[in-house]
Design an enzyme around this catalytic site. Structure first.
Site, PDB file in Angstrom:
ATOM      1  N   GLY A  67      30.931  45.151  50.671  1.00  0.00           N
ATOM      2  CA  GLY A  67      31.786  46.327  51.232  1.00  0.00           C
ATOM      3  C   GLY A  67      33.370  46.107  51.769  1.00  0.00           C
ATOM      4  O   GLY A  67      33.467  47.520  53.291  1.00  0.00           O
ATOM      5  N   ARG A  79      34.336  41.743  47.386  1.00  0.00           N
ATOM      6  CA  ARG A  79      35.601  40.991  47.085  1.00  0.00           C
ATOM      7  C   ARG A  79      36.062  40.235  48.814  1.00  0.00           C
ATOM      8  O   ARG A  79      37.142  39.689  48.434  1.00  0.00           O
ATOM      9  CB  ARG A  79      35.817  42.843  47.589  1.00  0.00           C
ATOM     10  CG  ARG A  79      37.425  42.600  46.921  1.00  0.00           C
ATOM     11  CD  ARG A  79      38.206  44.600  47.897  1.00  0.00           C
ATOM     12  NE  ARG A  79      37.490  45.251  46.799  1.00  0.00           N
ATOM     13  CZ  ARG A  79      37.936  45.226  45.724  1.00  0.00           C
ATOM     14  NH1 ARG A  79      39.045  45.207  44.949  1.00  0.00           N
ATOM     15  NH2 ARG A  79      37.426  47.204  44.601  1.00  0.00           N
ATOM     16  N   CYS A  84      52.323  48.777  25.674  1.00  0.00           N
ATOM     17  CA  CYS A  84      52.495  49.623  25.700  1.00  0.00           C
ATOM     18  C   CYS A  84      52.307  51.107  26.569  1.00  0.00           C
ATOM     19  O   CYS A  84      51.550  52.157  25.724  1.00  0.00           O
ATOM     20  CB  CYS A  84      53.003  49.643  24.456  1.00  0.00           C
ATOM     21  SG  CYS A  84      53.697  48.721  23.312  1.00  0.00           S
ATOM     22  N   TYR A  95      37.616  41.323  41.469  1.00  0.00           N
ATOM     23  CA  TYR A  95      37.932  42.333  40.293  1.00  0.00           C
ATOM     24  C   TYR A  95      39.142  41.915  39.867  1.00  0.00           C
ATOM     25  O   TYR A  95      39.853  43.286  40.095  1.00  0.00           O
ATOM     26  CB  TYR A  95      37.651  43.239  41.248  1.00  0.00           C
ATOM     27  CG  TYR A  95      36.299  43.064  41.988  1.00  0.00           C
ATOM     28  CD1 TYR A  95      35.293  43.710  41.931  1.00  0.00           C
ATOM     29  CD2 TYR A  95      36.452  43.476  43.877  1.00  0.00           C
ATOM     30  CE1 TYR A  95      33.800  44.730  41.903  1.00  0.00           C
ATOM     31  CE2 TYR A  95      35.221  43.445  44.177  1.00  0.00           C
ATOM     32  CZ  TYR A  95      33.353  44.032  42.958  1.00  0.00           C
ATOM     33  OH  TYR A  95      32.882  44.386  44.082  1.00  0.00           O
TER      34      TYR A  95
HETATM   35  C1  LIG Z   1      29.756  45.336  44.380  1.00  0.00           C
HETATM   36  C2  LIG Z   1      28.812  45.778  44.625  1.00  0.00           C
HETATM   37  C3  LIG Z   1      28.350  44.670  46.265  1.00  0.00           C
HETATM   38  C4  LIG Z   1      29.640  44.243  46.470  1.00  0.00           C
HETATM   39  O1  LIG Z   1      30.757  44.829  46.985  1.00  0.00           O
HETATM   40  P1  LIG Z   1      31.845  44.150  47.835  1.00  0.00           P
HETATM   41  O2  LIG Z   1      32.966  45.932  47.663  1.00  0.00           O
HETATM   42  O3  LIG Z   1      32.905  44.019  46.750  1.00  0.00           O
HETATM   43  O4  LIG Z   1      31.542  43.161  48.728  1.00  0.00           O
HETATM   44  C5  LIG Z   1      27.247  44.101  46.827  1.00  0.00           C
HETATM   45  N1  LIG Z   1      25.914  44.688  46.479  1.00  0.00           N
HETATM   46  C6  LIG Z   1      26.001  45.544  45.883  1.00  0.00           C
HETATM   47  C7  LIG Z   1      24.960  46.348  45.558  1.00  0.00           C
HETATM   48  C8  LIG Z   1      27.575  46.054  45.076  1.00  0.00           C
HETATM   49  O5  LIG Z   1      26.932  46.674  43.399  1.00  0.00           O
END
Ligand SMILES: *Cc1c(COP(=O)(O)O)cnc(C)c1O
Length: 393
Positions: A232, A269, A344, A373
């Site tokens: 995250g 990400r 379109c 992503y």
């Molecule tokens: C998607 C996800 C991540 C990675 O999240 P990012 O925002 O890409 O860092 C980590 N753990 C779980 C369980 C996820 O679903």
């Protein structure tokens, strides 16, 4: 922001009629992952969340700088283990099937992130049938997700299909007390609560999970517990140069860590976004009802990120001086222009009312932050335009 190596490749690919294209700068990725690793205190384990970008060469590049891979489906699990033989894999995600769990047990999956009491029982059956022990972290959906309210995608602290509240966790622990201890080993807790957080917000989430988790694990007799703090870490698409403060986050984790337990993170990400570029050519430029529009080859069916997240994808223009037609070259600028794809639908917009000094048909556009992503979340077959080519630096 645009490296010369990416610019030169874009011009070569244009000459070879190989645009649109994705380019992954594996050297830059390796350097970035090494810097993340160096910012984390040593006992903290660094897994990469494969769903951000499962490209095999990306995974193999990261293997040298990470402790393992987090996968969110049976498909990702099988793919990652083939792409990076011998790597440690943590298998999470909602809706795992019995068959997927059985194959994952057989394949020697390092950790299972269990999402419900039903899944726990399915995993126990699979492990028992295989005569193996599965190592389990229970996925928590804690009562409060720290200050995660600012996050782009909040997945914890409120009703959701992800993880378990305190009552469901206790149901799992009760179940474990009855199950054959030879088939499941409870190692600790896992939480992925939000996406798009800064270092201080993520540390607040970690503090919340550890406060709850240490107490819970002690009561349930989990010795030397593991806590997976999830991913995250934010990527700022408006300010590509301002990256997540890994040093600050690492210092905070060092303060939170206790001897005898394992902390693990699993970002996606913020690991791969920066290494990817989506390169294309401007097909047409026109003024419509007073606004300028550029249409590029490809579009959001290749790079869905701006449509999915509702942002403008950052880009650089590579001017191409030559023009092969004998009529006036369509062009715009200086001023604002909206860059669209070939679909379109009015949603096929990569950057809206962006300021450019000049943009002409035949110029190239390099979209940055396209390494996470991006291609893998896009609706590739909509309208049946040709797909991009793939290249690695
Ligand atoms: C998607 C996800 C991540 C990675 O999240 P990012 O925002 O890409 O860092 C980590 N753990 C779980 C369980 C996820 O679903």
């Amino acid at each position: 922001m645009l490296a010369d190596s990416v610019r030169d490749l874009a011009l070569r690919l244009d000459a070879a009629d190989a645009l649109p294209a994705y380019v992954y700068d594996l050297a830059a990725l390796a350097a970035h992952a090494a810097a993340i690793r160096a910012a984390l205190p040593r006992p903290v384990e660094f897994y990469y969340a494969v769903k951000a970008n499962p490209d095999a060469r990306v995974l193999r590049t990261l293997a040298g700088h990470t402790d393992g891979l987090e996968v969110s489906s049976g498909g990702e699990r099988a793919f990652a283990m083939t792409a990076v033989p011998g790597c440690r894999v943590a298998f999470g995600g909602p809706g795992k099937t019995s068959a997927e769990l059985a194959r994952a047990v057989e394949a020697g999956t390092h950790r299972f992130h269990v999402e419900s009491p039903h899944e726990l029982r399915m995993l126990a059956s699979a492990a028992s049938a295989a005569g193996r022990t599965a190592d389990v972290l229970l996925r928590v959906n804690p009562a409060s997700a720290g200050s995660g309210q600012s996050a782009a995608l909040v997945m914890g602290g409120r009703p959701s299909p992800f993880g378990m509240d305190a009552a469901l966790l206790d149901a799992c622990a009760d179940e474990l007390a009855w199950l054959d201890p030879g088939c499941l080993r409870l190692r600790g807790l896992h939480a992925h609560m939000a996406s798009g957080l800064g270092a201080d917000d993520l540390l607040a989430c970690a503090r919340g999970l550890l406060g709850f988790g240490r107490d819970w694990c002690a009561r349930r007799g989990v010795r030397e517990p593991e806590f997976n703090l999830g991913g995250g870490m934010a990527v700022d698409y408006r300010r590509p140069d301002s990256v997540f403060d890994w040093a600050r986050y690492g210092r905070g984790l060092a303060e939170l860590a206790c001897p005898g337990e394992t902390l693990r993170i699993e970002p996606g990400r913020a690991v791969t976004a920066y290494c990817g570029w989506y390169l294309s050519r401007v097909l047409d430029v026109k003024r419509n009802h007073g606004e300028e529009f550029a249409v590029i080859a490809g579009g959001t069916h290749h790079l869905r990120t701006p449509a999915a997240k509702g942002h403008d994808q950052p880009f650089a223009i590579i001017a191409v001086p030559s023009w092969s037609h004998d009529w006036t070259r369509p062009s715009a600028g200086p001023g604002l222009i909206t860059i669209c794809g070939q679909l379109c639908t009015p949603r096929d917009i990569l950057a809206s009312r962006a300021s450019v000094s000049r943009l002409c048909a035949g110029d190239l556009v390099a979209f940055g932050l396209a390494g996470a992503y991006a291609w893998n979340i896009s609706h590739h077959s909509f309208l049946m335009h040709p797909g991009p080519t793939f290249h690695y630096l």
